[in-house]
Design a protein around this motif. Sequence first.
Motif, PDB file in Angstrom:
ATOM      1  N   SER A 133      19.451  42.136  35.088  1.00 30.35           N
ATOM      2  CA  SER A 133      19.540  43.014  33.925  1.00 30.35           C
ATOM      3  C   SER A 133      20.893  43.739  33.985  1.00 30.35           C
ATOM      4  CB  SER A 133      18.391  44.020  33.915  1.00 30.35           C
ATOM      5  OG  SER A 133      18.469  44.865  35.049  1.00 30.35           O
ATOM      6  N   PHE A 134      21.341  44.224  32.841  1.00 33.32           N
ATOM      7  CA  PHE A 134      22.644  44.877  32.772  1.00 33.32           C
ATOM      8  C   PHE A 134      22.732  46.067  33.729  1.00 33.32           C
ATOM      9  CE2 PHE A 134      25.491  48.072  30.895  1.00 33.32           C
ATOM     10  CZ  PHE A 134      26.685  47.367  30.998  1.00 33.32           C
ATOM     11  N   VAL A 135      21.699  46.895  33.755  1.00 30.75           N
ATOM     12  CA  VAL A 135      21.725  48.099  34.590  1.00 30.75           C
ATOM     13  C   VAL A 135      21.775  47.733  36.078  1.00 30.75           C
ATOM     14  CG1 VAL A 135      19.210  48.448  34.655  1.00 30.75           C
ATOM     15  CG2 VAL A 135      20.735  50.403  34.896  1.00 30.75           C
ATOM     16  N   VAL A 136      21.106  46.672  36.486  1.00 25.36           N
ATOM     17  CA  VAL A 136      21.130  46.236  37.886  1.00 25.36           C
ATOM     18  C   VAL A 136      22.470  45.578  38.207  1.00 25.36           C
ATOM     19  CG1 VAL A 136      20.046  44.670  39.561  1.00 25.36           C
ATOM     20  CG2 VAL A 136      18.636  46.160  38.133  1.00 25.36           C
ATOM     21  N   GLN A 137      23.058  44.870  37.240  1.00 26.27           N
ATOM     22  CA  GLN A 137      24.413  44.321  37.436  1.00 26.27           C
ATOM     23  C   GLN A 137      25.406  45.430  37.744  1.00 26.27           C
ATOM     24  OE1 GLN A 137      25.796  42.000  34.118  1.00 26.27           O
ATOM     25  NE2 GLN A 137      24.086  40.579  34.235  1.00 26.27           N
ATOM     26  N   ARG A 138      25.337  46.510  36.976  1.00 24.12           N
ATOM     27  CA  ARG A 138      26.252  47.651  37.203  1.00 24.12           C
ATOM     28  C   ARG A 138      26.057  48.235  38.595  1.00 24.12           C
ATOM     29  NH1 ARG A 138      24.956  50.694  32.115  1.00 24.12           N
ATOM     30  NH2 ARG A 138      24.073  52.086  33.656  1.00 24.12           N
ATOM     31  N   SER A 139      24.817  48.399  38.996  1.00 21.44           N
ATOM     32  CA  SER A 139      24.541  48.959  40.321  1.00 21.44           C
ATOM     33  C   SER A 139      24.979  48.001  41.422  1.00 21.44           C
ATOM     34  CB  SER A 139      23.055  49.283  40.461  1.00 21.44           C
ATOM     35  OG  SER A 139      22.703  50.274  39.524  1.00 21.44           O
ATOM     36  N   ALA A 140      24.777  46.705  41.205  1.00 23.09           N
ATOM     37  CA  ALA A 140      25.222  45.700  42.184  1.00 23.09           C
ATOM     38  C   ALA A 140      26.729  45.782  42.381  1.00 23.09           C
ATOM     39  CB  ALA A 140      24.806  44.301  41.737  1.00 23.09           C
ATOM     40  N   GLU A 141      27.456  45.994  41.302  1.00 23.42           N
ATOM     41  CA  GLU A 141      28.917  46.121  41.400  1.00 23.42           C
ATOM     42  C   GLU A 141      29.299  47.351  42.225  1.00 23.42           C
ATOM     43  OE1 GLU A 141      32.854  45.303  41.223  1.00 23.42           O
ATOM     44  OE2 GLU A 141      31.213  43.978  40.672  1.00 23.42           O
ATOM     45  N   LYS A 142      28.591  48.461  42.017  1.00 21.59           N
ATOM     46  CA  LYS A 142      28.864  49.681  42.804  1.00 21.59           C
ATOM     47  C   LYS A 142      28.620  49.431  44.285  1.00 21.59           C
ATOM     48  CE  LYS A 142      27.700  52.915  39.120  1.00 21.59           C
ATOM     49  NZ  LYS A 142      26.723  53.909  38.643  1.00 21.59           N
ATOM     50  N   VAL A 143      27.503  48.791  44.613  1.00 21.74           N
ATOM     51  CA  VAL A 143      27.189  48.511  46.018  1.00 21.74           C
ATOM     52  C   VAL A 143      28.223  47.548  46.594  1.00 21.74           C
ATOM     53  CG1 VAL A 143      25.508  47.453  47.592  1.00 21.74           C
ATOM     54  CG2 VAL A 143      24.742  49.043  45.796  1.00 21.74           C
ATOM     55  N   PHE A 144      28.588  46.523  45.842  1.00 20.00           N
ATOM     56  CA  PHE A 144      29.596  45.566  46.288  1.00 20.00           C
ATOM     57  C   PHE A 144      30.901  46.295  46.626  1.00 20.00           C
ATOM     58  CE2 PHE A 144      33.188  42.752  45.229  1.00 20.00           C
ATOM     59  CZ  PHE A 144      32.967  41.731  46.144  1.00 20.00           C
ATOM     60  N   GLN A 145      31.361  47.162  45.752  1.00 19.29           N
ATOM     61  CA  GLN A 145      32.609  47.891  45.988  1.00 19.29           C
ATOM     62  C   GLN A 145      32.494  48.815  47.203  1.00 19.29           C
ATOM     63  OE1 GLN A 145      35.503  47.237  44.646  1.00 19.29           O
ATOM     64  NE2 GLN A 145      34.561  45.702  43.330  1.00 19.29           N
ATOM     65  N   GLU A 146      31.349  49.452  47.370  1.00 18.24           N
ATOM     66  CA  GLU A 146      31.148  50.311  48.546  1.00 18.24           C
ATOM     67  C   GLU A 146      31.198  49.477  49.827  1.00 18.24           C
ATOM     68  OE1 GLU A 146      27.844  53.335  50.436  1.00 18.24           O
ATOM     69  OE2 GLU A 146      28.076  53.290  48.245  1.00 18.24           O
ATOM     70  N   LEU A 147      30.621  48.274  49.798  1.00 17.05           N
ATOM     71  CA  LEU A 147      30.644  47.409  50.974  1.00 17.05           C
ATOM     72  C   LEU A 147      32.052  46.892  51.260  1.00 17.05           C
ATOM     73  CD1 LEU A 147      27.294  45.529  50.414  1.00 17.05           C
ATOM     74  CD2 LEU A 147      27.794  47.271  52.150  1.00 17.05           C
ATOM     75  N   ILE A 148      32.837  46.608  50.237  1.00 21.21           N
ATOM     76  CA  ILE A 148      34.223  46.208  50.440  1.00 21.21           C
ATOM     77  C   ILE A 148      34.967  47.339  51.159  1.00 21.21           C
ATOM     78  CG2 ILE A 148      36.416  45.659  49.273  1.00 21.21           C
ATOM     79  CD1 ILE A 148      34.330  43.379  49.293  1.00 21.21           C
ATOM     80  N   SER A 149      34.725  48.574  50.763  1.00 18.48           N
ATOM     81  CA  SER A 149      35.334  49.712  51.447  1.00 18.48           C
ATOM     82  C   SER A 149      34.869  49.816  52.899  1.00 18.48           C
ATOM     83  CB  SER A 149      35.002  51.019  50.710  1.00 18.48           C
ATOM     84  OG  SER A 149      35.550  50.997  49.419  1.00 18.48           O
ATOM     85  N   THR A 150      33.598  49.508  53.134  1.00 16.66           N
ATOM     86  CA  THR A 150      33.053  49.529  54.494  1.00 16.66           C
ATOM     87  C   THR A 150      33.735  48.478  55.367  1.00 16.66           C
ATOM     88  OG1 THR A 150      30.921  50.323  53.692  1.00 16.66           O
ATOM     89  CG2 THR A 150      30.924  49.244  55.849  1.00 16.66           C
ATOM     90  N   LEU A 151      34.017  47.315  54.799  1.00 21.19           N
ATOM     91  CA  LEU A 151      34.657  46.241  55.570  1.00 21.19           C
ATOM     92  C   LEU A 151      36.005  46.686  56.120  1.00 21.19           C
ATOM     93  CD1 LEU A 151      33.950  43.084  53.375  1.00 21.19           C
ATOM     94  CD2 LEU A 151      32.653  43.946  55.323  1.00 21.19           C
ATOM     95  N   ALA A 152      36.703  47.519  55.381  1.00 13.23           N
ATOM     96  CA  ALA A 152      38.004  47.995  55.819  1.00 13.23           C
ATOM     97  C   ALA A 152      37.904  48.869  57.081  1.00 13.23           C
ATOM     98  CB  ALA A 152      38.684  48.784  54.700  1.00 13.23           C
ATOM     99  N   LEU A 153      36.726  49.409  57.338  1.00  9.41           N
ATOM    100  CA  LEU A 153      36.536  50.289  58.500  1.00  9.41           C
ATOM    101  C   LEU A 153      36.040  49.558  59.750  1.00  9.41           C
ATOM    102  CD1 LEU A 153      34.746  53.191  56.594  1.00  9.41           C
ATOM    103  CD2 LEU A 153      37.181  53.003  57.140  1.00  9.41           C
ATOM    104  N   VAL A 154      35.672  48.284  59.599  1.00 15.19           N
ATOM    105  CA  VAL A 154      35.121  47.513  60.716  1.00 15.19           C
ATOM    106  C   VAL A 154      36.263  47.008  61.585  1.00 15.19           C
ATOM    107  CG1 VAL A 154      33.784  45.480  61.371  1.00 15.19           C
ATOM    108  CG2 VAL A 154      33.111  46.837  59.383  1.00 15.19           C
ATOM    109  N   ASN A 155      36.166  47.257  62.874  1.00 13.40           N
ATOM    110  CA  ASN A 155      37.202  46.796  63.813  1.00 13.40           C
ATOM    111  C   ASN A 155      36.957  45.382  64.254  1.00 13.40           C
ATOM    112  OD1 ASN A 155      38.551  49.248  63.747  1.00 13.40           O
ATOM    113  ND2 ASN A 155      37.179  50.107  65.278  1.00 13.40           N
TER     114      ASN A 155
END
Length: 155
Positions: A133-155
């Motif tokens: 659904s559109f609303v879940v797509q938007r939330s999935a994008e937010k989580v995806f972007q947060e995880l991309i930021s998390t990857l930058a912190l992994v050694n």
Amino acid sequence: MLTIIGCGNLNRSDDGVGVIIAQRLQQYLTEHPHPNVRVYDCGTAGMEVMFQARGTQQLIILDASATGSEPGAIFKVPSSELEALPEPSYSLHDFRWDNALAVGRKIFREDFPEDVIVYLIEAENLDFGLELSFVVQRSAEKVFQELISTLALVN
């Protein structure tokens, strides 16, 4: 080592959100390799979650939820609040990721991650279908972007 596992059923609309985010992360890592990050699409295979989590230091689980909250709501929850030992059963279909966390901790002990976070996105539609659904797509994008930021912190 960080392991990210997407769970859900791609044939049940929003229930597939965890799998879809995991698949996007796999594609991202193909283009931006990170030696200390593994991403798995475990679908509905709870037992697979247990085995893929073994030996990692950090674990992130991605899935849909159906709590009656507002569709698209994002919950970031420590696994200790969600782990559950399975009811006795002869079917592995009843063995979910929350069971995998509890059982994996009992079986693998110190070889199972202590640092486990679960992202849940509240579903709007769990009917048969292949689209979010559109609303879940938007939330999935937010989580995806947060995880991309998390990857930058992994050694």
